[in-house]
Scaffold this motif. Structure first.
Motif, PDB file in Angstrom:
ATOM      1  N   THR A  82       0.830  -1.208   0.000  1.00  0.00           N
ATOM      2  CA  THR A  82       0.000   0.000   0.000  1.00  0.00           C
ATOM      3  C   THR A  82       0.865   1.258   0.000  1.00  0.00           C
ATOM      4  OG1 THR A  82      -1.820  -1.163   1.089  1.00  0.00           O
ATOM      5  CG2 THR A  82      -1.820   1.240   1.248  1.00  0.00           C
ATOM      6  N   ALA A  83       1.919   1.277   0.803  1.00  0.00           N
ATOM      7  CA  ALA A  83       2.819   2.433   0.831  1.00  0.00           C
ATOM      8  C   ALA A  83       3.508   2.609  -0.524  1.00  0.00           C
ATOM      9  CB  ALA A  83       3.851   2.273   1.940  1.00  0.00           C
ATOM     10  N   ALA A  84       3.960   1.508  -1.106  1.00  0.00           N
ATOM     11  CA  ALA A  84       4.619   1.577  -2.411  1.00  0.00           C
ATOM     12  C   ALA A  84       3.645   2.058  -3.482  1.00  0.00           C
ATOM     13  CB  ALA A  84       5.199   0.214  -2.784  1.00  0.00           C
ATOM     14  N   HIS A  85       2.418   1.575  -3.425  1.00  0.00           N
ATOM     15  CA  HIS A  85       1.431   1.966  -4.434  1.00  0.00           C
ATOM     16  C   HIS A  85       1.084   3.450  -4.311  1.00  0.00           C
ATOM     17  CE1 HIS A  85      -1.588   1.517  -7.468  1.00  0.00           C
ATOM     18  NE2 HIS A  85      -2.493   2.048  -6.653  1.00  0.00           N
ATOM     19  N   ARG A  86       0.930   3.931  -3.098  1.00  0.00           N
ATOM     20  CA  ARG A  86       0.650   5.363  -2.904  1.00  0.00           C
ATOM     21  C   ARG A  86       1.794   6.214  -3.452  1.00  0.00           C
ATOM     22  NH1 ARG A  86      -1.769   4.639   3.071  1.00  0.00           N
ATOM     23  NH2 ARG A  86      -3.888   4.143   2.429  1.00  0.00           N
ATOM     24  N   ALA A  87       3.020   5.773  -3.224  1.00  0.00           N
ATOM     25  CA  ALA A  87       4.185   6.501  -3.752  1.00  0.00           C
ATOM     26  C   ALA A  87       4.169   6.462  -5.275  1.00  0.00           C
ATOM     27  CB  ALA A  87       5.482   5.900  -3.205  1.00  0.00           C
ATOM     28  N   TRP A  88       3.775   5.315  -5.839  1.00  0.00           N
ATOM     29  CA  TRP A  88       3.704   5.214  -7.297  1.00  0.00           C
ATOM     30  C   TRP A  88       2.666   6.188  -7.859  1.00  0.00           C
ATOM     31  CZ3 TRP A  88      -0.277   4.238 -10.588  1.00  0.00           C
ATOM     32  CH2 TRP A  88       0.078   4.173 -11.948  1.00  0.00           C
ATOM     33  N   VAL A  89       1.501   6.292  -7.224  1.00  0.00           N
ATOM     34  CA  VAL A  89       0.452   7.207  -7.694  1.00  0.00           C
ATOM     35  C   VAL A  89       0.976   8.648  -7.690  1.00  0.00           C
ATOM     36  CG1 VAL A  89      -1.825   8.198  -7.159  1.00  0.00           C
ATOM     37  CG2 VAL A  89      -1.491   5.717  -7.072  1.00  0.00           C
TER      38      VAL A  89
END
Length: 135
Positions: A82-89
């Protein structure tokens, strides 16, 4: 050709727009329901409408893949994902704003940015879906 900065590579902006047109068949049924044939879209307004539809489809695909991933992961891995995905967004949004920024493009800014968002979102969906297969 790799396009790291569309600002410095006009041919990349064209390639991105052409890539959007190449995805038009995927959008045809949805766009036709709205009275627009993306295979024949020529105006900036029609191309932008098609790009927005492409982005909506890509976002739905990504949202489904993320939901499947997060439901399949143990809590600690889920938090990391989730943290990685938020950073990707955040990266995607900033990168597409940067790539679309060019005062000389005029009204094409929205089209370039939306096509970029759709392209990166589709790529991320492929990554997340591939990760689902590896679990």
């Amino acid at each position: 050709m790799q396009c790291f900065s569309l600002l410095h590579a006009p041919s990349c902006r064209v390639a991105l727009a052409l890539g959007l047109l190449a995805t038009a068949p995927l959008l045809a049924s949805r766009a036709e329901a709205a009275g627009l044939d993306c295979d024949k879209a020529e105006t900036d307004a029609d191309l932008l409408t098609c790009a927005k539809q492409d982005l909506a489809l890509a976002q739905t695909r990504l949202d489904q893949a993320v939901a499947q991933s997060t439901s399949a992961l143990p809590p600690q891995a889920n938090a990391l994902f989730t943290a990685a995905h938020r950073a990707w967004v955040a990266y995607r949004d900033a990168d597409c704003k940067w790539n679309a920024y060019d005062p000389s493009t005029g009204t094409s800014y929205d089209l370039i940015q939306t096509a970029c968002l759709a392209d990166l979102t589709n790529s991320r969906a492929e990554e997340v879906e591939a990760g689902l297969g590896a679990q």
